[in-house]
Design a protein around this motif. Structure first.
Motif, PDB file in Angstrom:
ATOM      1  N   GLY A 160       1.172  -2.729   2.421  1.00 28.44           N
ATOM      2  CA  GLY A 160       1.423  -1.508   1.669  1.00 28.44           C
ATOM      3  C   GLY A 160       1.829  -0.343   2.547  1.00 28.44           C
ATOM      4  N   ALA A 213       3.924   6.558  -1.473  1.00 28.92           N
ATOM      5  CA  ALA A 213       3.564   5.262  -2.062  1.00 28.92           C
ATOM      6  C   ALA A 213       3.118   5.470  -3.503  1.00 28.92           C
ATOM      7  N   ARG A 234       1.660   3.213  -6.740  1.00 28.77           N
ATOM      8  CA  ARG A 234       1.146   1.912  -7.182  1.00 28.77           C
ATOM      9  C   ARG A 234       0.862   1.998  -8.675  1.00 28.77           C
ATOM     10  N   GLN A 252      -0.247  -9.551  -9.018  1.00 30.49           N
ATOM     11  CA  GLN A 252      -1.549  -9.416  -9.631  1.00 30.49           C
ATOM     12  C   GLN A 252      -2.035 -10.737 -10.200  1.00 30.49           C
ATOM     13  N   ARG A 267      -4.955  -6.208  -2.813  1.00 36.69           N
ATOM     14  CA  ARG A 267      -5.473  -5.417  -3.913  1.00 36.69           C
ATOM     15  C   ARG A 267      -5.661  -3.982  -3.443  1.00 36.69           C
ATOM     16  N   ALA A 268      -5.402  -3.053  -4.338  1.00 36.24           N
ATOM     17  CA  ALA A 268      -5.600  -1.646  -4.015  1.00 36.24           C
ATOM     18  C   ALA A 268      -7.097  -1.375  -3.922  1.00 36.24           C
TER      19      ALA A 268
END
Length: 184
Positions: free
Chosen positions: A90, A98, A100, A115, A122-123
């Motif tokens: 990322g 950025a 998301r 996902q 994963r965030a």
């Protein structure tokens, strides 16, 4: 002359009696030879199949090696390294921002492949605890005696059952949105 006829008769009977014995000995020798020949061909067939299997395995390993070498060579390309840093980690350039999307299916109508496959990164949760506090909480929870705890959120010997230091009022271990487990 009478004696000669007897000698001739004895010879004939001795020849007749040695014929079947010779025949059976010859049959036994031929049978043993056939057994040896069949076992030799059987061993040859087994070795040949094993050799073919090893050749197939070698071809697969050579192909796998070639793929791994190609992957290693890709990392020499700066554009590939940049793309991987963007996709996997990322990363963004300093002048970029950025973004998301939390629910891509709401925008596109189908699930995002990153996902769904969970191969992507994963965030992180906004209010989550640092990894070392999460680990310490896991150790403390694992050390608690399950028989001593009447319910899940009860205080342990250290006086706290949740990672934030306070037990939930409803008796559950799940952190509230203010404690780091909020919806994203």
């Amino acid at each position: 002359m009478a004696k000669n006829k007897r000698d001739g008769g004895d010879r004939r009977t001795s020849r007749r009696s040695s014929g079947p014995i010779t025949f059976f000995v010859a049959v036994i020798i031929v049978a043993l030879g056939l057994i040896q020949l069949v076992s030799t061909f059987h061993a040859y067939a087994i070795n040949l199949s094993e050799l073919n299997g090893l050749r197939n395995q070698q071809a697969q390993l050579v192909e796998h090696k070639r793929d791994l070498e190609n992957q290693i060579r890709r990392w020499d390309d700066k554009a590939y390294v940049t793309a991987q840093a963007r996709d996997r980690l990322g990363f963004v350039f300093p002048d970029e921002e950025a973004i998301r999307v939390l629910h891509p299916e709401a925008v596109t109508g189908n699930k995002d492949k990153d996902q769904a496959g969970s191969k992507g990164v994963r965030a992180p949760r906004k209010n989550s605890l640092p990894w070392y506090q999460e680990m310490a909480y896991s150790f403390a929870k694992a050390d608690q005696d399950p028989a001593a705890n009447g319910s899940k959120g009860a205080s342990g010997p250290t006086g706290s059952a949740s990672p934030s230091g306070s037990s939930s009022p409803d008796g559950s271990d799940s952190p509230s949105p203010s404690e780091g487990g909020g919806a994203q």
